[in-house]
Structure formats: structure tokens, C-alpha cells
Motif scaffolding. Structure first.
Motif, short mmCIF file in Angstrom:
data_model
loop_
_atom_site.label_atom_id
_atom_site.label_comp_id
_atom_site.label_asym_id
_atom_site.label_seq_id
_atom_site.Cartn_x
_atom_site.Cartn_y
_atom_site.Cartn_z
N VAL A 133 7.55 32.43 22.86
CA VAL A 133 8.77 31.92 23.47
C VAL A 133 8.33 31.00 24.60
O VAL A 133 8.15 31.44 25.74
N PHE A 134 8.12 29.74 24.29
CA PHE A 134 7.56 28.80 25.25
C PHE A 134 8.66 27.90 25.81
O PHE A 134 9.32 27.17 25.09
N PHE A 135 8.85 28.02 27.11
CA PHE A 135 9.78 27.18 27.86
C PHE A 135 11.21 27.21 27.29
O PHE A 135 11.78 26.18 26.96
N HIS A 169 4.34 36.48 23.71
CA HIS A 169 3.83 35.52 24.69
C HIS A 169 4.97 34.60 25.12
O HIS A 169 5.53 33.86 24.31
N CYS A 170 5.32 34.67 26.40
CA CYS A 170 6.37 33.83 26.97
C CYS A 170 5.78 32.90 28.01
O CYS A 170 4.77 33.22 28.64
N ALA A 171 6.40 31.75 28.18
CA ALA A 171 5.99 30.82 29.22
C ALA A 171 7.23 30.12 29.76
O ALA A 171 8.17 29.81 29.01
N THR A 172 7.23 29.87 31.07
CA THR A 172 8.33 29.16 31.71
C THR A 172 7.81 28.44 32.94
O THR A 172 6.80 28.83 33.52
N ASP A 173 8.51 27.38 33.32
CA ASP A 173 8.15 26.67 34.55
C ASP A 173 9.17 26.91 35.66
O ASP A 173 9.10 26.27 36.71
#
Length: 229
Positions: A133-135, A169-173
Motif C-alpha cells: 500500500v504505497f502512498f 508494507h505501507c508507505a506514506t509521505d
């Protein structure tokens, strides 16, 4: 309740051509579930991922792949696993189809529709090797937080589709969303953080256009990597 903003975009000649030629081979439509439309006459058929990809291999689910550049790069570098990307943005779907053809990728399939419908009604439990789950849309206004993808009920659904030992795996700004993600994922009893809090940026996660935009705005990216118990 949607967890994404529907986006409009025009298709160029190349994108139309990619959809016309490649969609029958690489694409599938996610039937809307009863939470997003009147119930269908018959429930959606569960996906046989082995049949979908033509082999039995670990499967990575990419939720909201945008224009697909990162998905194609990861799939090309990871031929031993299959990548199922789910997206609603038609130009992004067409772009990924073009990349699949250009790179000669056989381990990518594309689902068009709501990822939550796909997870609830078509993906079997205990099957996925990883979920990315990217951005995702951060829905920054407090009144919209209920639309965020990473919230307890959705995390429980995501975790249930992972095989034991599988990775979310998650990513956020968005720093505030990162804190909320960390709290929500830590609270799920079936997940364990692979790092003390945030993960170092993995070398295998390509830089996305969202991350480049965040970097220009001096917003760091936060990675969270949790494993199913």
C-alpha cells in the motif's frame, strides 16, 4: 465508502491501443460488492490465482499502483513472484499494460476496481505473500479520516488475506497519517512490526512520482513493514 478519489484522465492513442490489445490477456474487472452497489444477482467468483498467472507462485497484491512504473520495476526485478495490481485510474492501467508488453513481463496481472471489493469477495484467505500500500490517499482533513484505507477493519481484512509470515508494507509521505498507520498496524493482534517503529527505506521499493513530489515539498517518506503472525 470509497477510500480513493476517482480521477479522470484522457487516453492517448497508445493507451487506447494497449487497452484494446492487452486487457483481455492481463486484465480482470472487480465486480462491485454490496458495500458499493446493489448486490449482484450472483456473488463474484473467487479468483484462482494459480490459474490467473498460469503457475503456482507467491503473489504480491499492489493496491493503487498509479501509473504502474513502480509495479513494473518490482515485477521485473522479482520474477519468482507474481504481481496483482489493482487500480481504478484507466490511464494508469493502460500505462502499466504498455510497460508489461515492453518489458516482456509474464508475472503481472491487473484488476480494475475497488481493492476492498477484490479483497472481500474474490481473494482467498491466507494466500498472499505480500500486500503493498504505497502512498494511498491521505485524506488529510479530519472529517475525511474515515475514508482512509489503513484503519482497523480494513487492516484486519488485509491481514486475513496474507499467508502466515506474509508482509504488509505501507508507505506514506504524510507524517500524521504515518503516525496513524503505525498505531493502527501495531494494534492489530495478528501483525508484528519487523522494526522498532518505522522501517528504513527498502532498496527494493522504487521511488514513485508521489515520493518525488513529496521530496520536492520537503516531506519525508515513512515505510511501515509488518509481518502476519
Amino acid at each position: 465508502m470509497r477510500t480513493f478519489h476517482p480521477r479522470r484522465g484522457r487516453l492517448g492513442t497508445r493507451q487506447h491501443d494497449a487497452l484494446d490489445r492487452l486487457w483481455p490477456t492481463y486484465g480482470l474487472v472487480v465486480p462491485p460488492g454490496p458495500t458499493t452497489a446493489p448486490p449482484p444477482a450472483e456473488p463474484p467468483t473467487p479468483l484462482d490465482l494459480g490459474t490467473l498467472f498460469g503457475r503456482r507462485a507467491p503473489v504480491v497484491l499492489e493496491i493503487g499502483f498509479g501509473m504502474g512504473d513502480a509495479t513494473a520495476e518490482m515485477a521485473a526485478a522479482d520474477p519468482g513472484r507474481d504481481y496483482l495490481g489493482v487500480e481504478v485510474h484507466t490511464p494508469g492501467i493502460a500505462n502499466l499494460l504498455s510497460l508489461v508488453e515492453r518489458l516482456g513481463l509474464t508475472n503481472v496481472r491487473i484488476a480494475r476496481g475497488d481493492a476492498l471489493d477484490l479483497l472481500r469477495h474474490q481473494l482467498p484467505p491466507d494466500r498472499l505473500d505480500a500486500i503493498h500500500v504505497f502512498f494511498p490517499d491521505p485524506w488529510p482533513k479530519p472529517r475525511h479520516h474515515k475514508r482512509r484505507l489503513i484503519q482497523p477493519a480494513h487492516v484486519a481484512l488485509l491481514r486475513s488475506r496474507l499467508a502466515p509470515g506474509g508482509v504488509l508494507h505501507c508507505a506514506t509521505d504524510w507524517a500524521e497519517y504515518a503516525e496513524a498507520m503505525l498505531s493502527t498496524l501495531t494494534a492489530d493482534p495478528g501483525l508484528v512490526n519487523m522494526f522498532p517503529d518505522y522501517a528504513p527505506r527498502p532498496a527494493g521499493r522504487p521511488v514513485t512520482k508521489f515520493e518525488r513530489r513529496a521530496t520536492r515539498a520537503d516531506r519525508p517518506a515513512f515505510d511501515l513493514i509488518f509481518r502476519r503472525r
